[in-house]
Motif scaffolding. Structure first.
Motif, PDB file in Angstrom:
ATOM      1  N   UNK A 135      -3.885  -7.550   7.593  1.00  0.00           N
ATOM      2  CA  UNK A 135      -4.575  -6.270   7.728  1.00  0.00           C
ATOM      3  C   UNK A 135      -5.286  -5.961   6.418  1.00  0.00           C
ATOM      4  N   UNK A 136      -6.388  -5.223   6.519  1.00  0.00           N
ATOM      5  CA  UNK A 136      -7.198  -4.906   5.347  1.00  0.00           C
ATOM      6  C   UNK A 136      -6.863  -3.520   4.803  1.00  0.00           C
ATOM      7  N   UNK A 137      -7.181  -3.283   3.513  1.00  0.00           N
ATOM      8  CA  UNK A 137      -7.006  -1.934   2.968  1.00  0.00           C
ATOM      9  C   UNK A 137      -7.808  -0.913   3.769  1.00  0.00           C
ATOM     10  N   UNK A 138      -7.341   0.312   3.795  1.00  0.00           N
ATOM     11  CA  UNK A 138      -7.955   1.346   4.636  1.00  0.00           C
ATOM     12  C   UNK A 138      -9.386   1.682   4.244  1.00  0.00           C
ATOM     13  N   UNK A 139      -9.759   1.386   2.995  1.00  0.00           N
ATOM     14  CA  UNK A 139     -11.106   1.770   2.542  1.00  0.00           C
ATOM     15  C   UNK A 139     -12.216   0.899   3.135  1.00  0.00           C
ATOM     16  N   UNK A 140     -11.876  -0.045   3.987  1.00  0.00           N
ATOM     17  CA  UNK A 140     -12.910  -0.860   4.612  1.00  0.00           C
ATOM     18  C   UNK A 140     -13.433  -0.237   5.903  1.00  0.00           C
ATOM     19  N   UNK A 141     -12.925   0.918   6.246  1.00  0.00           N
ATOM     20  CA  UNK A 141     -13.444   1.638   7.400  1.00  0.00           C
ATOM     21  C   UNK A 141     -12.627   1.382   8.647  1.00  0.00           C
ATOM     22  N   UNK A 142     -12.385   2.454   9.397  1.00  0.00           N
ATOM     23  CA  UNK A 142     -11.504   2.371  10.556  1.00  0.00           C
ATOM     24  C   UNK A 142     -12.029   1.415  11.622  1.00  0.00           C
ATOM     25  N   UNK A 195       3.226  -4.501   1.468  1.00  0.00           N
ATOM     26  CA  UNK A 195       1.958  -3.834   1.168  1.00  0.00           C
ATOM     27  C   UNK A 195       2.115  -2.396   0.693  1.00  0.00           C
ATOM     28  N   UNK A 196       3.086  -1.670   1.226  1.00  0.00           N
ATOM     29  CA  UNK A 196       3.224  -0.248   0.889  1.00  0.00           C
ATOM     30  C   UNK A 196       4.353   0.028  -0.090  1.00  0.00           C
ATOM     31  N   UNK A 197       4.865  -1.021  -0.732  1.00  0.00           N
ATOM     32  CA  UNK A 197       5.941  -0.865  -1.723  1.00  0.00           C
ATOM     33  C   UNK A 197       5.376  -1.297  -3.080  1.00  0.00           C
ATOM     34  N   UNK A 198       5.049  -0.352  -3.970  1.00  0.00           N
ATOM     35  CA  UNK A 198       4.326  -0.671  -5.214  1.00  0.00           C
ATOM     36  C   UNK A 198       4.958  -1.778  -6.047  1.00  0.00           C
ATOM     37  N   UNK A 199       6.283  -1.788  -6.183  1.00  0.00           N
ATOM     38  CA  UNK A 199       6.914  -2.795  -7.032  1.00  0.00           C
ATOM     39  C   UNK A 199       6.854  -4.197  -6.427  1.00  0.00           C
ATOM     40  N   UNK A 200       6.489  -4.299  -5.170  1.00  0.00           N
ATOM     41  CA  UNK A 200       6.350  -5.611  -4.534  1.00  0.00           C
ATOM     42  C   UNK A 200       4.897  -6.080  -4.530  1.00  0.00           C
ATOM     43  N   UNK A 201       4.036  -5.291  -5.160  1.00  0.00           N
ATOM     44  CA  UNK A 201       2.610  -5.630  -5.230  1.00  0.00           C
ATOM     45  C   UNK A 201       2.167  -5.739  -6.684  1.00  0.00           C
ATOM     46  N   UNK A 202       1.150  -6.555  -6.924  1.00  0.00           N
ATOM     47  CA  UNK A 202       0.550  -6.627  -8.243  1.00  0.00           C
ATOM     48  C   UNK A 202      -0.337  -5.408  -8.459  1.00  0.00           C
ATOM     49  N   UNK A 203      -0.781  -5.217  -9.708  1.00  0.00           N
ATOM     50  CA  UNK A 203      -1.543  -4.026 -10.065  1.00  0.00           C
ATOM     51  C   UNK A 203      -2.866  -3.923  -9.318  1.00  0.00           C
ATOM     52  N   UNK A 204      -3.387  -5.050  -8.800  1.00  0.00           N
ATOM     53  CA  UNK A 204      -4.664  -4.991  -8.087  1.00  0.00           C
ATOM     54  C   UNK A 204      -4.535  -4.373  -6.699  1.00  0.00           C
ATOM     55  N   UNK A 205      -3.307  -4.182  -6.240  1.00  0.00           N
ATOM     56  CA  UNK A 205      -3.097  -3.569  -4.934  1.00  0.00           C
ATOM     57  C   UNK A 205      -3.402  -4.471  -3.754  1.00  0.00           C
TER      58      UNK A 205
END
Length: 200
Positions: A129-136, A166-176
């Motif tokens: 799945x893509x980040x939400x900023x790519x449009x619904x 994806x929604x757990x910050x410590x399991x993701x790198x700083x680039x999101x």
């Protein structure tokens, strides 16, 4: 006669187990991006399979930045070199981030699936799945690609590969975008329940 059969059975049981092959065809999400290779989920998968007694050579054919089109060329070569029993396909994210039309991504992924199936391999498709900023609208079309292919081609599917990360910050790198080393075991935990039935 019984002695001969007993001897042959002993020879058979003491022969070394022939390892089978599993290919992971992916991008940076599977290529241990920005970490040591042994920290990545594919390396953890190889360790888990060995621990549980599954004799498989795990081939990580993942390359950061790869698209589905890149994957077609690489899989074609790989399948000539390796008699794979299972092919895990984790591609499409980079296509989506570049705004590639969904129909083109679907066409390429379908081709990858069929290439693997035609070689005699079982297929596990990892949904992205893509980040939400790519449009619904685009995101909806993109996310629907994976379940449609899985149903059309009758292959196993992980609905959302990054579900536990994806929604757990410590399991993701700083680039999101990329999972961290801490997130890798969770990627494996997401894949394993869908993979194990193919192994068995």
């Amino acid at each position: 006669m019984r002695t001969a059969i007993t001897f042959l059975l002993f020879v058979f049981l003491t022969l070394p187990v022939q390892a089978r092959s599993l290919i992971v065809l992916g991008d940076s999400l599977s290529a241990a991006y920005q970490m040591a290779p042994e920290e990545g989920w594919v390396a953890l998968l190889e360790e888990k399979m060995a621990t549980e007694g599954y004799a498989y050579d795990v081939i990580n054919a993942s390359v950061s930045g790869d698209t589905t089109q890149n994957g077609i060329a690489r899989l074609k070569t790989l399948l000539k070199q390796v008699d794979a029993e299972i092919v895990i396909i984790e591609l499409g994210g980079n296509d989506g981030l570049r705004g590639t039309p969904p129909f083109a991504i679907k066409r390429n992924l379908s081709r990858l699936v069929n290439m693997a199936k035609d070689s005699g391999a079982q297929v596990l498709l990892l949904g992205i799945q893509l980040p939400s900023n790519y449009g619904a609208a685009y995101n909806k079309q993109f996310s629907e690609i994976y379940p449609v292919i899985a149903e059309d081609e009758n292959v196993a599917l992980v609905p959302f590969f990054m579900e536990q990360v994806a929604l757990v910050p410590e399991r993701m790198q700083d680039d999101g975008i990329h999972p961290s080393a801490e997130g890798q075991p969770y990627l494996l935990n997401t894949v394993w329940p869908h993979l194990e039935p193919l192994i068995n």
